[in-house]
Design an enzyme around this catalytic site. Structure first.
Site, PDB file in Angstrom:
ATOM      1  N   HIS A 132       0.835  -1.195   0.000  1.00 46.16           N
ATOM      2  CA  HIS A 132       0.000   0.000   0.000  1.00 46.16           C
ATOM      3  C   HIS A 132       0.873   1.249   0.000  1.00 46.16           C
ATOM      4  CE1 HIS A 132      -3.268  -2.758   1.034  1.00 46.16           C
ATOM      5  NE2 HIS A 132      -4.107  -1.779   0.770  1.00 46.16           N
ATOM      6  N   LYS A 136      -0.233   4.800   4.563  1.00 41.17           N
ATOM      7  CA  LYS A 136      -1.171   3.896   5.243  1.00 41.17           C
ATOM      8  C   LYS A 136      -0.590   3.532   6.602  1.00 41.17           C
ATOM      9  CE  LYS A 136      -3.760  -0.441   4.711  1.00 41.17           C
ATOM     10  NZ  LYS A 136      -5.053   0.174   5.102  1.00 41.17           N
TER      11      LYS A 136
END
Length: 244
Positions: A132, A136
């Site tokens: 990600h 995040k």
């Protein structure tokens, strides 16, 4: 009849996207956009609540909404089986109230996870690599956790996956016996590979999110389902027909 919506975490990337989706969705209207500096009481002006905050505060947001009789769509990561079990108990005290927890709003991701659960019965060696964007805050991702839990459920009569040397930190975090390896990098939106190892072969189920627009269809579907939901529903797969 218009359903009014309060978005908690409205200033984040997912909060802004949810706001755009609701603004274009017939029968829904945003009446409260609540950020980290705002009081949660602001959600009480709305019929339903969307939580797209961060794992550290998501549970308090959802608990407040449930205690005040507001249906909730949860789009925040970090909702483990243990958390969801406690949530089910809380919601059971409010007959007719619904909470939908969505680890990933992408239809493609949901299909990849479903395929992984099917394949899990045929391979004993299984690992997940998920990536990600660098901002995040949680790892492993909610999608990876959900995938591992469904793999574990599919293998309930077969036993845990083969995960040698799991005591070594570089081997990842185990969820339902499945090692998960998390990358947090610039230039990435979201990507997950579930790798299955067998005798003389490997199978990789890969899904990559190229743009947050991939979440739009799932957000719409979840909001519409929230109107009729009673109790706790987990996963977009519960809202679509995967019978085929």
């Amino acid at each position: 009849m218009t359903t009014t919506v309060a978005i908690i975490g409205a200033t984040g990337r997912m909060g802004r996207l949810v706001g755009e989706v609701v603004d274009e969705l017939d029968g829904f209207e945003v009446v409260a956009r609540i950020g980290s500096a705002d009081a949660l009481e602001g959600m009480l002006t709305a019929d339903v609540v969307v939580d797209v905050t961060v794992p550290a505060v998501s549970q308090s947001v959802v608990d407040f909404a449930v205690d005040n009789g507001r249906p909730v769509l949860v789009g925040t990561s970090g909702w483990s089986n243990q958390r969801i079990t406690a949530l089910r108990r809380r919601v059971s005290a409010q007959p007719g109230l619904g909470v939908i927890v969505i680890p990933n709003f992408s239809l493609g991701s949901v299909l990849a996870t479903a395929f992984a659960a099917t394949a899990a019965r045929f391979f004993d060696s299984i690992e997940i690599i998920e990536a990600h964007h660098a901002s995040k805050v949680d790892s492993p991702s909610g999608t990876a956790v959900r995938t591992a839990e469904l793999i574990g459920a599919a293998r309930a009569n077969l036993g845990p996956v083969i995960a040698p040397h799991a005591d070594q930190r570089a081997r990842g975090q185990q969820v339902s016996s499945v090692p998960i390896h998390s990358l947090r990098m610039q230039g990435v939106v979201a990507k997950q590979d579930v790798i299955f190892g067998g005798t003389g072969e490997t199978l990789t189920l890969s899904h990559e999110t190229l743009s947050p627009t991939s979440y739009v269809a799932g957000i719409r579907l979840s909001l519409q389902a929230l109107r009729e939901t009673d109790g706790v529903v987990v996963g977009l797969d519960q809202l679509i027909d995967l019978g085929a």
